[in-house]
Design an enzyme around this catalytic site. Structure first.
Site, mmCIF file in Angstrom:
data_model
loop_
_atom_site.group_PDB
_atom_site.id
_atom_site.type_symbol
_atom_site.label_atom_id
_atom_site.label_comp_id
_atom_site.label_asym_id
_atom_site.label_seq_id
_atom_site.Cartn_x
_atom_site.Cartn_y
_atom_site.Cartn_z
ATOM 1 N N ARG A 239 -0.341 -0.783 2.644
ATOM 2 C CA ARG A 239 0.506 -1.432 3.836
ATOM 3 C C ARG A 239 -0.306 -2.444 4.487
ATOM 4 O O ARG A 239 -1.633 -2.113 4.790
ATOM 5 C CB ARG A 239 1.125 -0.448 4.555
ATOM 6 C CG ARG A 239 2.049 0.621 4.368
ATOM 7 C CD ARG A 239 3.292 -0.270 4.128
ATOM 8 N NE ARG A 239 4.575 0.613 4.012
ATOM 9 C CZ ARG A 239 5.044 0.864 2.836
ATOM 10 N NH1 ARG A 239 4.790 0.121 1.563
ATOM 11 N NH2 ARG A 239 6.133 1.506 2.599
ATOM 12 N N GLU A 267 4.383 -8.570 8.482
ATOM 13 C CA GLU A 267 5.665 -8.830 7.381
ATOM 14 C C GLU A 267 6.788 -8.815 7.883
ATOM 15 O O GLU A 267 7.042 -8.142 8.668
ATOM 16 C CB GLU A 267 5.578 -7.350 6.530
ATOM 17 C CG GLU A 267 4.943 -7.961 5.033
ATOM 18 C CD GLU A 267 4.995 -6.461 4.215
ATOM 19 O OE1 GLU A 267 6.015 -5.939 3.825
ATOM 20 O OE2 GLU A 267 3.821 -6.060 3.959
ATOM 21 N N HIS A 286 5.379 -8.160 -1.044
ATOM 22 C CA HIS A 286 5.914 -6.739 -1.177
ATOM 23 C C HIS A 286 7.052 -6.330 -2.045
ATOM 24 O O HIS A 286 8.097 -5.968 -1.810
ATOM 25 C CB HIS A 286 6.356 -6.290 0.466
ATOM 26 C CG HIS A 286 6.182 -4.833 0.529
ATOM 27 N ND1 HIS A 286 6.191 -4.273 1.857
ATOM 28 C CD2 HIS A 286 6.339 -3.667 -0.316
ATOM 29 C CE1 HIS A 286 5.942 -2.905 1.774
ATOM 30 N NE2 HIS A 286 6.201 -2.526 0.397
HETATM 31 N N1 LIG Z 1 3.412 -2.146 -2.466
HETATM 32 C C1 LIG Z 1 4.518 -1.128 -2.578
HETATM 33 O O1 LIG Z 1 5.659 -1.687 -2.835
HETATM 34 C C2 LIG Z 1 4.312 0.294 -2.312
HETATM 35 C C3 LIG Z 1 5.117 1.077 -3.195
HETATM 36 C C4 LIG Z 1 4.923 2.468 -2.953
HETATM 37 C C5 LIG Z 1 4.110 3.057 -2.029
HETATM 38 N N2 LIG Z 1 3.438 2.255 -1.170
HETATM 39 C C6 LIG Z 1 2.378 2.417 -0.180
HETATM 40 O O2 LIG Z 1 1.316 3.365 -0.946
HETATM 41 C C7 LIG Z 1 1.024 4.379 -0.359
HETATM 42 C C8 LIG Z 1 0.696 5.743 -1.150
HETATM 43 O O3 LIG Z 1 1.656 6.178 -1.793
HETATM 44 P P1 LIG Z 1 1.712 7.448 -2.666
HETATM 45 O O4 LIG Z 1 2.884 7.852 -3.476
HETATM 46 O O5 LIG Z 1 0.216 7.466 -3.807
HETATM 47 O O6 LIG Z 1 1.126 8.619 -1.380
HETATM 48 P P2 LIG Z 1 0.664 10.087 -1.613
HETATM 49 O O7 LIG Z 1 0.947 10.540 -3.003
HETATM 50 O O8 LIG Z 1 1.080 10.687 -0.288
HETATM 51 O O9 LIG Z 1 -0.970 9.806 -1.597
HETATM 52 C C9 LIG Z 1 -1.665 9.188 -0.238
HETATM 53 C C10 LIG Z 1 -3.019 9.241 -0.409
HETATM 54 O O10 LIG Z 1 -3.708 8.680 0.497
HETATM 55 C C11 LIG Z 1 -4.599 9.545 1.163
HETATM 56 N N3 LIG Z 1 -4.689 9.555 2.595
HETATM 57 C C12 LIG Z 1 -3.745 9.857 3.557
HETATM 58 N N4 LIG Z 1 -4.418 9.445 4.713
HETATM 59 C C13 LIG Z 1 -5.718 8.996 4.529
HETATM 60 C C14 LIG Z 1 -6.658 8.745 5.438
HETATM 61 N N5 LIG Z 1 -6.761 8.537 6.888
HETATM 62 N N6 LIG Z 1 -7.767 8.123 4.820
HETATM 63 C C15 LIG Z 1 -7.969 8.156 3.613
HETATM 64 N N7 LIG Z 1 -7.108 8.510 2.544
HETATM 65 C C16 LIG Z 1 -5.866 9.022 3.184
HETATM 66 C C17 LIG Z 1 -4.274 10.991 0.689
HETATM 67 O O11 LIG Z 1 -5.349 11.716 0.862
HETATM 68 P P3 LIG Z 1 -5.059 13.332 0.560
HETATM 69 O O12 LIG Z 1 -5.011 13.485 -0.840
HETATM 70 O O13 LIG Z 1 -6.591 14.117 0.959
HETATM 71 O O14 LIG Z 1 -4.132 13.857 1.009
HETATM 72 C C18 LIG Z 1 -3.599 10.798 -0.603
HETATM 73 O O15 LIG Z 1 -4.625 10.945 -1.617
HETATM 74 C C19 LIG Z 1 2.456 4.829 0.497
HETATM 75 O O16 LIG Z 1 2.208 5.547 1.728
HETATM 76 C C20 LIG Z 1 3.129 3.673 0.633
HETATM 77 O O17 LIG Z 1 2.437 3.057 1.870
HETATM 78 C C21 LIG Z 1 3.328 0.813 -1.373
#
Ligand SMILES: NC(=O)c1ccc[n+]([C@@H]2O[C@H](COP(=O)([O-])OP(=O)(O)OC[C@H]3O[C@@H](n4cnc5c(N)ncnc54)[C@H](OP(=O)(O)O)[C@@H]3O)[C@@H](O)[C@H]2O)c1
Length: 323
Positions: A239, A267, A286
Site C-alpha cells: 500500500r 491513489e 494498482h
Molecule cells: N498490490 C495489490 O494489488 C495487493 C494485493 C493483495 C494484497 N496487497 C497488500 O498486501 C498486504 C499483505 O497481504 P497478505 O495477504 O500477505 O497479508 P497477511 O497474510 O495478513 O500478512 C501480513 C504480514 O505483514 C506483517 N505485518 C503486519 N503489521 C506489521 C508491522 N507493523 N510491521 C511489520 N510487519 C507487519 C504481518 O506480520 P505477522 O506475521 O507477525 O503478523 C504478516 O507477516 C495486504 O494487507 C494488502 O495491503 C496488495
C-alpha cells in the site's frame, strides 16, 4: 434464512459455489433504498462499496473479497465481524512482484524506450545506466547491459500469505532471503520489525508486502532510504502510505535507489504528480492482485467462511471481531 448481499456486477455463474440454504440479494451500484441483510459481500472497489453503505440494514458479517480491508471498520463500525479474502491475491501479487523485480534488473523500461525509438545502438544507454545506478566504478568490458537476480539478497518486509508465496517463487533464483514481520520467529528465521533499520543495508532488493495501518504509515521514510545500499530496488506491492512519497521522490531523483510500485500515495496518482516523472521507476496502477482467476478464488474463500458461519464454526480470516 440467512440473507447475503453481493455486488450485482459479479458474474452470476460464480455464485453457484455459495452454500445452499441462503438467500442471495443482488445489490446494484446505484442502490437507492434500504435493504435488510445479515451478511455483506462488498464490491471490491471501496468507493463503489461505500456508496451503498447508508442503505444497508442488519449486517452482522462482512466478507471482503480483498486482502486490504482498511476502509471497512470506519464505514461499518465495530459491532460486526469483518473477514478478508486472505490468500485470494497470493499468486497474482507474487507473480507481479517477481515480474517487477526482473523487469527492473533486466532494464525492461529502458529497453522499451530503445524499441520505441527504433535505434539499436541506444542499447548502450543500458551500460551507463548500470554504472550510474549501482555505482560500480570498476573498468568493465564488455559493457554490462543488465543485472542478475541470482545471488542477490532480498528483504521481505511482511511475511504473511503473499510474502510466503513470493519467497516460494523466488526459490529458483537462489537469492538470500531476509524476512521481517510484526513478531519474530524461527524456522524460518523472521526478524521483528524493530530490526528493520539494521536489515535495510543488507539487501539489494526490498519488497514491501504488509498491511497499511497506523503503525506501518511511513515505515519507509527519509532515514530508511539513507540506510539503503546505492541502487537498492524498492518494490511496493502493498500500500502507498507505507512509504513517505516525498522521501521516495527525493531518493529516486537523487539517483540513490530505484523502485517498482504497484501502489502509490495518493491513489489514483494525479496527472502531473512528481512520481510520474521520476527516473529509475516502474509504476503499475494498482493491478497486482488482478487476474481472471481472482474472482473465483475470492468467492471460494467467502463461501467457505459462510459455510462455517452457518455451522457455527470459527471463521478463518477475521480481521475485526464484533464487539
Ligand atoms: N498490490 C495489490 O494489488 C495487493 C494485493 C493483495 C494484497 N496487497 C497488500 O498486501 C498486504 C499483505 O497481504 P497478505 O495477504 O500477505 O497479508 P497477511 O497474510 O495478513 O500478512 C501480513 C504480514 O505483514 C506483517 N505485518 C503486519 N503489521 C506489521 C508491522 N507493523 N510491521 C511489520 N510487519 C507487519 C504481518 O506480520 P505477522 O506475521 O507477525 O503478523 C504478516 O507477516 C495486504 O494487507 C494488502 O495491503 C496488495
Amino acid at each position: 434464512m440467512l440473507r447475503v448481499g453481493y455486488p450485482a456486477n459479479l458474474n452470476a455463474d460464480l455464485l453457484s459455489i455459495m452454500p445452499v440454504g441462503i438467500e442471495l440479494i443482488s445489490l446494484p451500484d446505484g442502490l437507492d433504498h434500504d435493504v435488510e441483510i445479515d451478511v455483506w459481500i462488498p464490491d471490491p472497489y471501496p468507493t463503489r462499496a461505500m456508496r451503498i453503505v447508508p442503505h444497508l440494514r442488519g449486517v452482522r458479517l462482512v466478507l471482503s473479497l480483498m486482502a486490504g480491508t482498511e476502509w471497512i471498520p470506519g464505514a461499518m463500525g465495530p459491532h460486526l465481524t469483518i473477514c478478508n479474502a486472505r490468500g485470494a491475491h497470493n499468486i497474482s501479487t507474487a507473480e507481479w512482484t517477481l515480474s517487477a523485480i526482473l523487469a527492473m534488473l533486466k532494464y525492461f523500461p529502458l529497453f522499451l524506450d530503445v524499441q520505441r525509438s527504433g535505434e539499436w545502438k541506444r542499447r548502450f544507454a543500458a551500460s551507463s545506466h548500470y554504472v550510474e545506478i549501482t555505482g560500480d566504478s570498476r573498468p568493465l568490458y564488455p559493457p554490462v547491459m543488465l543485472e542478475e537476480l541470482t545471488g542477490k539478497t532480498v528483504l521481505l518486509v511482511g511475511y504473511g500469505s503473499i510474502g510466503k508465496e513470493i519467497e516460494r517463487m523466488l526459490e529458483p533464483f537462489h537469492v538470500d532471503i531476509l524476512r521481517v514481520a510484526r513478531s519474530a520467529r524461527i524456522e524460518p528465521l523472521v526478524h521483528p520489525v524493530t530490526e528493520l533499520n539494521i536489515l535495510l543495508s543488507r539487501a539489494q532488493v526490498i519488497v514491501l508486502i504488509l498491511p497499511s495501518t497506523a503503525v506501518t504509515h511511513w515505515l519507509i521514510d527519509q532515514a530508511q532510504f539513507a540506510l539503503m545500499q546505492q541502487g537498492t530496488l524498492l518494490v511496493n506491492a502493498a500500500r502507498g502510505p507505507i512509504v513517505n512519497t516525498d522521501a521516495l521522490v527525493e531518493a529516486l531523483q537523487s539517483g540513490r535507489i530505484r523502485a517498482a510500485l504497484d501502489v502509490t500515495d495518493p491513489e489514483p496518482l494525479p496527472l502531473g504528480h512528481p512520481l510520474w516523472g521520476c527516473p529509475n521507476l516502474l509504476i503499475t496502477p494498482h493491478v497486482g492482485g488482478s487476474s481472471p482467476q481472482f474472482a473465483v478464488r475470492a468467492l471460494k474463500i467467502a463461501a467457505g467462511e459462510l459455510r462455517r458461519y452457518i455451522a457455527g464454526e470459527p471463521l478463518r480470516n477475521v480481521v475485526q471481531p464484533a464487539v
